[in-house]
Design an enzyme around this catalytic site. Structure first.
Site, mmCIF file in Angstrom:
data_model
loop_
_atom_site.group_PDB
_atom_site.id
_atom_site.type_symbol
_atom_site.label_atom_id
_atom_site.label_comp_id
_atom_site.label_asym_id
_atom_site.label_seq_id
_atom_site.Cartn_x
_atom_site.Cartn_y
_atom_site.Cartn_z
ATOM 1 N N GLY A 10 0.820 -1.218 0.000
ATOM 2 C CA GLY A 10 0.000 0.000 0.000
ATOM 3 C C GLY A 10 0.849 1.261 0.000
ATOM 4 N N ASP A 31 -0.161 -8.706 2.404
ATOM 5 C CA ASP A 31 -1.129 -7.742 1.869
ATOM 6 C C ASP A 31 -2.202 -8.531 1.113
ATOM 7 O OD1 ASP A 31 -0.602 -4.397 0.937
ATOM 8 O OD2 ASP A 31 -2.374 -5.547 0.307
ATOM 9 N N LEU A 33 -4.005 -7.125 -1.227
ATOM 10 C CA LEU A 33 -4.079 -6.443 -2.533
ATOM 11 C C LEU A 33 -5.481 -5.918 -2.831
ATOM 12 C CD1 LEU A 33 -1.787 -8.728 -4.780
ATOM 13 C CD2 LEU A 33 -1.138 -6.727 -3.387
ATOM 14 N N LYS A 84 -7.980 3.943 5.585
ATOM 15 C CA LYS A 84 -7.417 5.178 6.154
ATOM 16 C C LYS A 84 -8.190 6.451 5.816
ATOM 17 C CE LYS A 84 -3.018 3.750 7.402
ATOM 18 N NZ LYS A 84 -3.575 2.615 8.117
ATOM 19 N N TYR A 149 -13.150 6.277 11.936
ATOM 20 C CA TYR A 149 -11.737 5.924 11.723
ATOM 21 C C TYR A 149 -10.908 6.300 12.964
ATOM 22 C CZ TYR A 149 -6.938 6.194 9.904
ATOM 23 O OH TYR A 149 -5.582 6.059 9.726
ATOM 24 N N ASN A 179 -1.263 13.885 7.841
ATOM 25 C CA ASN A 179 -1.737 13.691 6.468
ATOM 26 C C ASN A 179 -0.590 13.351 5.524
ATOM 27 O OD1 ASN A 179 -3.855 15.106 7.937
ATOM 28 N ND2 ASN A 179 -4.867 15.311 5.955
ATOM 29 N N ARG A 231 -4.549 21.495 7.633
ATOM 30 C CA ARG A 231 -4.057 20.176 7.979
ATOM 31 C C ARG A 231 -2.532 20.168 8.030
ATOM 32 N NH1 ARG A 231 -8.522 19.858 8.981
ATOM 33 N NH2 ARG A 231 -10.122 18.287 8.444
HETATM 34 C C1 WQD Z 1 -8.069 17.304 3.874
HETATM 35 C C2 WQD Z 1 -8.858 18.584 3.719
HETATM 36 C C3 WQD Z 1 -11.204 18.274 3.309
HETATM 37 C C4 WQD Z 1 -10.816 16.431 -0.616
HETATM 38 C C5 WQD Z 1 -6.889 12.328 6.641
HETATM 39 C C6 WQD Z 1 -6.731 11.209 5.636
HETATM 40 C C7 WQD Z 1 -5.468 10.472 5.881
HETATM 41 C C8 WQD Z 1 -5.314 10.066 7.331
HETATM 42 C C9 WQD Z 1 -5.493 11.263 8.234
HETATM 43 C C10 WQD Z 1 -3.664 8.930 8.676
HETATM 44 C C11 WQD Z 1 -10.209 18.508 4.425
HETATM 45 C C12 WQD Z 1 -10.521 18.934 2.121
HETATM 46 C C13 WQD Z 1 -10.543 16.998 0.614
HETATM 47 C C14 WQD Z 1 -11.427 17.221 -1.636
HETATM 48 C C15 WQD Z 1 -11.449 19.090 -0.138
HETATM 49 N N1 WQD Z 1 -4.011 9.542 7.512
HETATM 50 N N2 WQD Z 1 -10.859 18.314 0.839
HETATM 51 N N3 WQD Z 1 -11.729 18.522 -1.354
HETATM 52 O O1 WQD Z 1 -9.899 14.514 5.979
HETATM 53 O O2 WQD Z 1 -7.663 15.283 6.956
HETATM 54 O O3 WQD Z 1 -8.195 12.834 6.573
HETATM 55 O O4 WQD Z 1 -6.752 11.855 7.960
HETATM 56 O O5 WQD Z 1 -4.384 8.400 9.405
HETATM 57 O O6 WQD Z 1 -4.361 11.327 5.543
HETATM 58 O O7 WQD Z 1 -7.834 10.341 5.751
HETATM 59 O O8 WQD Z 1 -7.708 14.359 4.663
HETATM 60 O O9 WQD Z 1 -7.173 14.826 2.303
HETATM 61 O O10 WQD Z 1 -9.459 13.886 2.881
HETATM 62 O O11 WQD Z 1 -8.934 16.230 3.476
HETATM 63 O O12 WQD Z 1 -11.723 20.278 0.090
HETATM 64 O O13 WQD Z 1 -11.710 16.750 -2.773
HETATM 65 O O14 WQD Z 1 -9.147 18.783 2.341
HETATM 66 O O15 WQD Z 1 -12.447 18.889 3.565
HETATM 67 O O16 WQD Z 1 -10.478 19.756 5.006
HETATM 68 P P1 WQD Z 1 -8.437 14.346 6.094
HETATM 69 P P2 WQD Z 1 -8.318 14.754 3.247
#
Ligand code: WQD
Length: 343
Positions: A10, A31, A33, A84, A149, A179, A231
């Site tokens: 992954g 994995d 897959l 995730k 999650y 992130n 973020r």
């Molecule tokens: C980020 C921001 C959305 C998509 C993460 C991931 C993953 C996890 C941690 C570890 C938010 C905005 C998104 C789009 C947008 N990793 N957005 N348009 O929600 O912080 O979750 O948590 O565990 O990295 O799941 O990440 O990238 O989905 O969103 O405006 O098409 O971007 O609203 O504010 P998120 P994300």
């Protein structure tokens, strides 16, 4: 001694395998897959010049896991497998609970049966839910208004704390990454989501290469400077380095008499808004990235970035890549692999 990397085909898992192989470890990948591709393993071998042992297994199936421990001399596990997406977990909570709880319980049960008690868990900054304070440090309470999650990762961490209480010989580190974005600079491995990406960076990348028309920004009325969510974006290679250093920390501890269970944030300590990420990407690609404001997405929180100083203090780890490098490497991967791994 071999290191078992679950989910090693992954996104985070494959970068972690590269990091471990380059550090001289022998790696075994387990994995199913379901959300990854065996091609990633070939690419890992191309990057490192080293062989990866691979078992295609359903990690929620006890027999499969036992076969690996029976066949291989596993000395430690880096547990990367698991769904995730915060947004997806709001829609599919049962899948998230089953996926993480079943795989972790079966993994730990098997490790216990084979006397393997060294575990690095890919946890998440999402365990903090709506953080009590920003930047988020490890003393911040977990489970505050979390999404499924985040809640299931809190459960997994609590299960592992109980396991350590019952048998203090376990050495367990929860690596709570924020992130992860970007890709290995070679462009040979990267994020290859099946279907339309849930996450922001891969979606911006799709728009940058013309596969998608425009980025939908989920809300610009949050209490932030430009109204869009903030973020802590961290280069996936920095996350992989953190996982490798956590493993080395565990392996450097004295023998079975000394165990530990502890949590570390993996982030840059800097927040970037959605709009800032879009504009950073524009600088890298040299042309505008079309976007439009849409309604808020359920489960999103306005601001989330961490204080990574504990990992720096205790592990000597620090994120090194800039947001521009994250965008550059994400774009490079996507341009070289129009269909990702084709999964
Ligand atoms: C980020 C921001 C959305 C998509 C993460 C991931 C993953 C996890 C941690 C570890 C938010 C905005 C998104 C789009 C947008 N990793 N957005 N348009 O929600 O912080 O979750 O948590 O565990 O990295 O799941 O990440 O990238 O989905 O969103 O405006 O098409 O971007 O609203 O504010 P998120 P994300």
């Amino acid at each position: 001694m071999k290191i078992l990397v679950t989910g090693g085909a992954g996104y985070v898992g494959s970068h972690t395998c590269v990091e471990l192989l380059n550090a001289g470890f022998e790696v075994v990948v387990a994995d199913d897959l379901s959300n990854s591709s065996e091609l990633a393993l070939r690419r890992i071998e191309k990057i490192t010049g080293k062989r990866v042992l691979f078992y295609q297994v359903d990690l929620c199936h006890k027999t499969n896991m036992r076969e690996i421990f029976e066949e291989e001399q596993i000395g430690a596990v880096v547990h990367c497998a698991g769904l995730k997406s915060v947004a997806e977990s709001v829609i599919l909570p049962l899948e998230y609970y089953y996926n993480h709880l079943a795989s972790t319980l079966i993994l730990c049960n098997t490790m216990q049966a084979y006397g393997v008690r060294n575990l690095v868990l890919c946890s998440s900054g999402r365990v903090y839910g709506m953080p009590e304070h920003i930047p988020v440090d490890e003393a911040c309470p977990v489970g505050n208004n979390v999404t499924p999650y985040g809640r299931v990762m809190v459960m997994v961490e609590e299960i592992l704390r109980d396991l350590h209480t019952a048998d203090p010989r376990w050495k367990i580190m929860f690596m709570r990454f924020f992130n992860p974005v970007g890709a290995h600079p070679s462009g040979l491995i990267g994020e290859s989501p099946s279907g339309t990406p849930n996450n922001l960076m891969p979606y911006i990348t799709e728009v940058a290469v013309g596969e998608e028309k425009c980025v939908g920004i989920f809300g610009d009325d949050y209490p932030t400077p430009d109204g869009t969510c903030i973020r802590d974006y961290i280069h996936v290679c920095d996350v992989a380095k953190g996982l490798r250093m956590a493993l080395q920390h565990i392996l450097a501890l004295p023998d079975d008499t000394t165990g530990l269970v502890d949590a570390y944030n993996l982030g840059t300590g800097q927040g970037h808004s959605v709009l800032e990420l879009v504009h950073e990407f524009e600088k890298v690609v040299g042309h505008p990235i079309p976007y439009e404001i849409r309604q808020r997405r359920p489960g999103d929180i306005p601001v989330d970035y961490c204080d990574p100083s504990k990992a720096e203090r205790e592990l000597g780890w620090r994120a090194e890549h800039t947001i521009a490098e994250m965008c550059r490497d994400a774009y490079n991967w996507r341009r070289k692999n129009p269909k990702g791994f084709g999964n």
